[in-house]
Design an enzyme around this catalytic site. Structure first.
Site, PDB file in Angstrom:
ATOM      1  N   ASP A 157       9.970 106.197   0.239  1.00 40.80           N
ATOM      2  CA  ASP A 157      11.138 107.039  -0.099  1.00 40.80           C
ATOM      3  C   ASP A 157      11.533 106.751  -1.546  1.00 40.80           C
ATOM      4  O   ASP A 157      12.017 105.659  -1.854  1.00 40.80           O
ATOM      5  CB  ASP A 157      12.302 106.729   0.852  1.00 40.80           C
ATOM      6  CG  ASP A 157      13.417 107.766   0.779  1.00 40.80           C
ATOM      7  OD1 ASP A 157      13.480 108.505  -0.236  1.00 40.80           O
ATOM      8  OD2 ASP A 157      14.219 107.849   1.722  1.00 40.80           O
ATOM      9  N   ARG A 198      13.648 108.688  -3.387  1.00 39.07           N
ATOM     10  CA  ARG A 198      14.777 109.540  -3.792  1.00 39.07           C
ATOM     11  C   ARG A 198      15.876 108.756  -4.503  1.00 39.07           C
ATOM     12  O   ARG A 198      16.129 107.609  -4.183  1.00 39.07           O
ATOM     13  CB  ARG A 198      15.355 110.254  -2.555  1.00 39.07           C
ATOM     14  CG  ARG A 198      14.465 111.354  -2.055  1.00 39.07           C
ATOM     15  CD  ARG A 198      14.996 111.942  -0.773  1.00 39.07           C
ATOM     16  NE  ARG A 198      14.845 111.060   0.367  1.00 39.07           N
ATOM     17  CZ  ARG A 198      15.216 111.371   1.600  1.00 39.07           C
ATOM     18  NH1 ARG A 198      15.767 112.531   1.846  1.00 39.07           N
ATOM     19  NH2 ARG A 198      15.032 110.512   2.589  1.00 39.07           N
TER      20      ARG A 198
HETATM   21  N1  LIG Z   1       6.420 112.361   2.149  1.00 44.13           N
HETATM   22  C1  LIG Z   1       6.840 113.082   3.164  1.00 44.13           C
HETATM   23  N2  LIG Z   1       7.995 113.753   3.027  1.00 44.13           N
HETATM   24  C2  LIG Z   1       8.430 114.483   4.060  1.00 44.13           C
HETATM   25  C3  LIG Z   1       7.709 114.568   5.271  1.00 44.13           C
HETATM   26  N3  LIG Z   1       8.393 115.392   6.095  1.00 44.13           N
HETATM   27  C4  LIG Z   1       9.501 115.779   5.420  1.00 44.13           C
HETATM   28  N4  LIG Z   1       9.521 115.233   4.195  1.00 44.13           N
HETATM   29  C5  LIG Z   1      10.527 115.336   3.138  1.00 44.13           C
HETATM   30  O1  LIG Z   1      11.598 114.524   3.515  1.00 44.13           O
HETATM   31  C6  LIG Z   1      12.773 114.973   2.897  1.00 44.13           C
HETATM   32  C7  LIG Z   1      13.869 114.913   3.909  1.00 44.13           C
HETATM   33  O2  LIG Z   1      13.944 113.624   4.373  1.00 44.13           O
HETATM   34  P1  LIG Z   1      14.126 113.278   5.893  1.00 44.13           P
HETATM   35  O3  LIG Z   1      13.695 111.855   6.078  1.00 44.13           O
HETATM   36  O4  LIG Z   1      13.473 114.323   6.767  1.00 44.13           O
HETATM   37  O5  LIG Z   1      15.646 113.416   6.145  1.00 44.13           O
HETATM   38  P2  LIG Z   1      16.808 112.820   5.247  1.00 44.13           P
HETATM   39  O6  LIG Z   1      17.090 113.823   4.188  1.00 44.13           O
HETATM   40  O7  LIG Z   1      16.470 111.459   4.782  1.00 44.13           O
HETATM   41  O8  LIG Z   1      17.947 112.668   6.302  1.00 44.13           O
HETATM   42  P3  LIG Z   1      18.905 113.794   6.863  1.00 44.13           P
HETATM   43  O9  LIG Z   1      20.080 113.807   5.940  1.00 44.13           O
HETATM   44  O10 LIG Z   1      19.245 113.396   8.235  1.00 44.13           O
HETATM   45  O11 LIG Z   1      18.137 115.084   6.789  1.00 44.13           O
HETATM   46  C8  LIG Z   1      12.478 116.357   2.379  1.00 44.13           C
HETATM   47  O12 LIG Z   1      12.435 116.307   0.981  1.00 44.13           O
HETATM   48  C9  LIG Z   1      11.112 116.685   2.929  1.00 44.13           C
HETATM   49  O13 LIG Z   1      10.321 117.413   2.006  1.00 44.13           O
HETATM   50  C10 LIG Z   1       6.500 113.867   5.388  1.00 44.13           C
HETATM   51  O14 LIG Z   1       5.837 113.846   6.424  1.00 44.13           O
HETATM   52  N5  LIG Z   1       6.107 113.126   4.309  1.00 44.13           N
END
Ligand SMILES: Nc1nc2c(ncn2[C@@H]2O[C@H](COP(=O)(O)OP(=O)(O)OP(=O)(O)O)[C@@H](O)[C@H]2O)c(=O)[nH]1
Ligand SMILES: [Zn+2]
Length: 473
Positions: free
Chosen positions: A131, A133
């Site tokens: 992650d 971000r």
């Molecule tokens: N690297 C990767 N990114 C993913 C995958 N599936 C979704 N994403 C990305 O994960 C991001 C969202 O993160 P999530 O972990 O699904 O959720 P979150 O934003 O952390 O948490 P919430 O606020 O509950 O949605 C988005 O930018 C998606 O593009 C995956 O399998 N691999």
């Protein structure tokens, strides 16, 4: 990361009309050159801890509706909750795609997941962070919006920690109530066990009473009608103030706030001159749609003159449109039916007009245009839930056409004796064939509302239904 995020200077400030209402939309380019959006409903800066969704961009989920993840549904339901609360912020964070590794890398991670790795292992196998971000831009935008104390819509505790580390006080973390799907249950389980995401629980986000949660984030055709115990929506002279009480009015306004469009027949406008806005609760105004095949809406009516909500004026094909029309009014043409054509259309200066102000009888007119066609015309302009609000004839026509997902029928403890009829449709000759459907009962003060749930999709979304298939013993 280069430096601390400076205070955002909004480079655009505009309006975004959506299925969940009209948001104010601001844009900001962060210190790394990435463009982010802030969508605002109401005045969050005046609220104590407004609802905030900090949404990470996910092209596949948000734009393409992918069920590999839950992003699209979370986005939709978060917007619906913010709209229903009447106040809040959605931050749409670009540069967060694939948890910060970018779209192509995410798709490469998908390939590895197709071969059996989970979402965490796949990023690691690519030599990329699990992650990556960064929430500095999000925190800076919230500070610029004067919202440093928030209720955060997320299942990810890390988002809360990161925002708090950047000076935002998160007083509550609410999980957007998105159900797992067969296609994403493994992914969601990995997020819960491997990344500490919240599991579904009773504390899932719900700024609304339970009655309304089945409507949040879904698209339906619903109707509501309040009538006297003997089945009238107004007295003989058209007086409809008030058949039902204050709690039922609040209920109606809540339904309006959850709908994209509120539809009424022309006779309701002529009789009541309604505003059709949301006032009894907090929430966005729906678009108003006036069904007026024969051009009978008074030109000085509230809906045509007051810009408090956009108005769609559904006029017959041949009805002339007045030269000066307020800018909030859009004319949509209804296709002409055989009956109208035979009458040579009709004009808006019909001398036999029955305007209540002229003392004439108030009477609903049969729709010349099939309800399904009306929904098509509306759907082309405003996606989302349609609330058919009246009058009795209009609601009845949608009911008999089998187009209602659900009907809220409130019965008030008053007898009018003879007046403007409420629900009327060609019924059955025998009780065994009478219309029954699963239902819920709601008590609004002295009034009782029966919520009939007709469609399978609406039933699946609605807990606590009583079986309406057989007579109650
Ligand atoms: N690297 C990767 N990114 C993913 C995958 N599936 C979704 N994403 C990305 O994960 C991001 C969202 O993160 P999530 O972990 O699904 O959720 P979150 O934003 O952390 O948490 P919430 O606020 O509950 O949605 C988005 O930018 C998606 O593009 C995956 O399998 N691999
Ligand atoms: Zn996603």
């Amino acid at each position: 990361m280069p430096g601390r995020e400076p205070t955002p200077v909004w480079s655009a400030d505009t309006i975004l009309p959506t299925a969940h209402g009209r948001f104010r939309m601001l844009a900001h380019t962060d210190r790394t050159g990435v463009e982010h959006l802030a969508l605002l409903m109401g005045n969050p800066e005046t609220a104590d801890a407004p609802l905030v969704r900090v949404h990470s961009e996910c092209l596949t989920g948000d734009a393409l509706g992918s069920y590999r993840c839950d992003c699209g549904e979370q986005l939709d339901i978060s917007m619906a909750h913010i709209a229903a609360a009447g106040c809040g912020i959605l931050l749409y964070l670009r540069g967060h795609e694939g948890r910060g590794i970018g779209l192509l890398n995410k798709l490469r991670a998908y390939e590895l997941q197709d071969r059996g790795l989970d979402t965490v292992e796949a990023n690691a196998a690519l030599g990329l962070p699990i992650d990556a971000r960064d929430y500095q831009a999000a925190a800076a935008m919230l500070r610029a919006l004067d919202c440093t104390r928030i209720r955060l819509l997320t299942a990810n505790p890390l988002k809360q920690i990161e925002l708090e580390a950047n000076g935002i006080e998160v007083v509550d973390r609410l999980r957007p109530p998105v159900a797992d799907r067969p296609e994403n249950s493994h992914y969601l389980e990995t997020k819960r066990s491997g990344m500490n995401h919240d599991r579904p629980s009773d504390s899932d986000a719900s700024p609304l009473p339970d009655l309304y949660t089945p409507l949040v984030g879904r698209t339906e055709v619903i109707a509501q009608l309040a009538q006297s115990t003997d089945g009238f929506i107004a007295a003989n002279g058209g007086d409809a103030e008030f058949v039902s009480g204050a709690a039922d009015r609040e209920h109606l306004h809540r339904l309006r706030s959850l709908a994209a469009v509120v539809l009424v027949g022309v006779s309701t406008v002529r009789a009541d001159d309604p505003k059709l806005t949301v006032r009894a609760v907090q929430g966005p105004n729906p678009v108003r749609a006036i069904l007026d095949p024969h051009g009978r809406v008074p030109l000085d009516s509230h809906v045509l003159t007051q810009p408090d909500a956009p108005t769609l004026w559904l006029l017959g094909e041949r009805i002339p449109v007045p030269e000066s029309l307020a800018s909030h009014v859009t004319v949509l043409r209804l296709p002409e039916t055989a009956g109208q054509a035979a009458r040579g259309g009709s004009s808006r200066d019909d001398p036999a007009g029955d305007h209540p102000a002229r003392g004439g009888a108030v009477e609903e007119h049969c729709l010349d245009v099939p309800p399904a066609v009306i929904l098509q015309v509306l759907g082309r302009h405003v996606p989302g839930t349609v609330l058919v609000e009246g009058g009795g004839r209009t609601v009845s026509e949608f009911l008999s056409a089998g187009l209602l997902d659900r009907l809220f029928l409130t019965v008030a403890p008053v007898l009018i004796g003879n007046g403007v009829p409420g629900l009327r449709f060609t019924g059955s000759d025998v009780m065994a064939e009478a219309l029954r459907a699963p239902f819920r009962r709601h008590v609004f003060g002295a009034d009782v509302c029966t919520e009939f749930v007709f469609s399978a999709a609406a039933r699946a979304a609605t807990p606590g239904l009583s079986d309406g298939s057989t007579p109650l013993s």
